[in-house]
Design a protein around this motif. Structure first.
Motif, PDB file in Angstrom:
ATOM      1  N   ALA A  28       0.986  -1.272  -0.027  1.00 55.19           N
ATOM      2  CA  ALA A  28      -0.096  -0.018   0.099  1.00 55.19           C
ATOM      3  C   ALA A  28       1.025   1.265   0.066  1.00 55.19           C
ATOM      4  CB  ALA A  28      -0.913  -0.042   1.099  1.00 55.19           C
ATOM      5  N   GLY A  29       2.146   1.150   0.697  1.00 51.86           N
ATOM      6  CA  GLY A  29       2.779   2.313   0.922  1.00 51.86           C
ATOM      7  C   GLY A  29       3.663   2.657  -0.501  1.00 51.86           C
ATOM      8  N   ALA A  31       2.074   1.982  -3.519  1.00 52.74           N
ATOM      9  CA  ALA A  31       1.151   2.491  -4.514  1.00 52.74           C
ATOM     10  C   ALA A  31       1.120   3.885  -4.604  1.00 52.74           C
ATOM     11  CB  ALA A  31      -0.201   1.902  -4.240  1.00 52.74           C
ATOM     12  N   ARG A  34      -4.084   5.809  -2.668  1.00 57.41           N
ATOM     13  CA  ARG A  34      -4.850   4.836  -1.865  1.00 57.41           C
ATOM     14  C   ARG A  34      -6.099   4.944  -2.040  1.00 57.41           C
ATOM     15  NH1 ARG A  34      -1.627   3.217   3.660  1.00 57.41           N
ATOM     16  NH2 ARG A  34       0.293   3.308   2.911  1.00 57.41           N
ATOM     17  N   GLN A  35      -6.712   5.116  -3.385  1.00 63.08           N
ATOM     18  CA  GLN A  35      -7.984   5.382  -3.678  1.00 63.08           C
ATOM     19  C   GLN A  35      -8.708   3.913  -3.798  1.00 63.08           C
ATOM     20  OE1 GLN A  35      -7.022   8.022  -6.569  1.00 63.08           O
ATOM     21  NE2 GLN A  35      -7.748   9.864  -5.460  1.00 63.08           N
ATOM     22  N   ALA A  37      -8.032  -0.412  -4.810  1.00 61.30           N
ATOM     23  CA  ALA A  37      -7.235  -1.644  -5.074  1.00 61.30           C
ATOM     24  C   ALA A  37      -8.108  -2.725  -5.576  1.00 61.30           C
ATOM     25  CB  ALA A  37      -6.580  -2.030  -3.639  1.00 61.30           C
ATOM     26  N   LEU A  51      -6.870  -5.050   2.823  1.00 64.38           N
ATOM     27  CA  LEU A  51      -6.622  -3.861   2.079  1.00 64.38           C
ATOM     28  C   LEU A  51      -7.514  -2.890   2.611  1.00 64.38           C
ATOM     29  CD1 LEU A  51      -6.122  -5.536  -1.418  1.00 64.38           C
ATOM     30  CD2 LEU A  51      -4.400  -4.191  -0.177  1.00 64.38           C
ATOM     31  N   LEU A  54      -6.606   0.309   4.273  1.00 65.34           N
ATOM     32  CA  LEU A  54      -5.284   0.953   3.564  1.00 65.34           C
ATOM     33  C   LEU A  54      -5.895   1.760   2.454  1.00 65.34           C
ATOM     34  CD1 LEU A  54      -2.926  -1.939   4.030  1.00 65.34           C
ATOM     35  CD2 LEU A  54      -2.658   0.233   5.272  1.00 65.34           C
ATOM     36  N   PHE A  55      -7.050   1.508   1.816  1.00 68.53           N
ATOM     37  CA  PHE A  55      -7.560   1.923   0.896  1.00 68.53           C
ATOM     38  C   PHE A  55      -9.062   2.415   0.890  1.00 68.53           C
ATOM     39  CE2 PHE A  55      -3.811  -0.562  -0.959  1.00 68.53           C
ATOM     40  CZ  PHE A  55      -3.481   0.293  -1.832  1.00 68.53           C
ATOM     41  N   ASP A  56      -9.414   3.511  -0.066  1.00 63.44           N
ATOM     42  CA  ASP A  56     -11.007   3.804   0.191  1.00 63.44           C
ATOM     43  C   ASP A  56     -11.699   2.964  -0.130  1.00 63.44           C
ATOM     44  OD1 ASP A  56      -9.414   6.414   0.775  1.00 63.44           O
ATOM     45  OD2 ASP A  56      -9.664   7.191  -1.101  1.00 63.44           O
ATOM     46  N   ASP A  95      -4.864   1.687  -8.052  1.00 69.89           N
ATOM     47  CA  ASP A  95      -3.545   2.103  -7.585  1.00 69.89           C
ATOM     48  C   ASP A  95      -2.647   0.924  -7.312  1.00 69.89           C
ATOM     49  OD1 ASP A  95      -3.879   4.937  -6.993  1.00 69.89           O
ATOM     50  OD2 ASP A  95      -5.346   4.143  -5.876  1.00 69.89           O
ATOM     51  N   LEU A  96      -3.390  -0.017  -6.851  1.00 67.52           N
ATOM     52  CA  LEU A  96      -2.539  -1.706  -6.372  1.00 67.52           C
ATOM     53  C   LEU A  96      -3.504  -2.659  -7.012  1.00 67.52           C
ATOM     54  CD1 LEU A  96      -0.534  -3.216  -5.071  1.00 67.52           C
ATOM     55  CD2 LEU A  96      -2.099  -2.906  -2.816  1.00 67.52           C
TER      56      LEU A  96
END
Length: 246
Positions: A28-29, A31, A34-35, A37, A51, A54-56, A95-96
């Motif tokens: 996550a860091g 990417a 963090r919108q 994944a 996840l 860590l992500f929206d 993002d990821l």
């Protein structure tokens, strides 16, 4: 893509190892944001659940509706029954992308096209998985014998990619090396037997022979425990790459 796991989704959720939180946090860091994944071939939603903090938003896809019924439900995960090679995600929005213990089942070329299509520029693509567990030496011998001898001919050929630590999969991305992660557990004989029963080769054997092969080694497994529980360790396999859009 093969669906080897629908039939025993609840066992799968109970006995399969999880991934270290530090690994997921590190991805996550790395990417670009963090919108969004995408957890592809999410199974029981194990990685998707990690996840969410860590992500929206997390989109989690799998071809097995049955697996998704057993999946962890959280407000910012949306589950979709979809092929890895045909995702309903918009272009350059993610993002990821993570694939845990599944990339060896995919059509690499078609899936990698999707990864490149959905990822933002500098988006991160992570293949993660684990190979054979390790424990005390006498128990390791029994497990290796079961894996290589008893189940010989019952593993799907794609399993070789895991045996080779995912080093031999095609990987047309700018690669980043990650440190070695592992997951360790304290297991009873029942936990270990439960885990072995989730192996796809065990299911194939059962279908063809009409009996469960784990029973052939159950006595040796119990005898090889040095006490009521033992420590089992899974080394985590990782291949991580960045996608650049020109």
């Amino acid at each position: 893509m093969k669906d080897n796991f629908s039939g025993h989704a609840a066992d799968y959720a109970r006995f399969r190892p999880t991934y270290p939180r530090e690994l997921i946090a590190q991805l996550a860091g790395m990417a670009p944001a963090r919108q969004l994944a995408w957890d592809c071939a999410t199974g029981n939603g194990q990685v998707a659940g990690m996840l969410t903090s860590l992500f929206d938003q997390v989109v989690a896809t799998d071809i097995s509706e049955n697996q998704l019924k057993n999946a962890v439900q959280l407000p910012n995960i949306s589950y979709r029954v979809e092929q890895a090679e045909q995702a309903s995600l918009p272009d350059h929005a993610v993002d990821l992308v993570v694939v845990a213990q599944a990339v060896h089942w995919f059509d690499f070329d078609r899936f990698y096209q999707e990864v490149k299509r959905v990822l933002k520029s500098d988006g991160l693509f992570a293949v993660i998985g684990y190979g054979l567990l390790s424990t005390n030496s006498s128990l390791d011998k029994v497990i290796r014998y079961f894996y290589s001898e008893v189940l010989d001919g019952y593993w799907d050929p794609e399993r070789n990619y895991l045996d080779e630590g995912y080093r031999t999969i095609p990987f047309p991305f700018q690669e980043i090396e990650l440190p070695q992660f592992s997951s360790s557990y304290t297991w009873s004989p029942e936990d270990l037997i439960g885990y072995l029963n989730t192996w796809s080769a065990v299911k194939h054997y059962e279908k063809q022979q009409g009996h469960n092969p784990v029973q052939l080694v159950e006595k040796q497994i119990r005898e090889a425990f040095e006490g009521e529980t033992t420590t089992v360790t899974f080394n985590i396999l990782t291949r991580v790459g960045i996608v650049h859009h020109s």
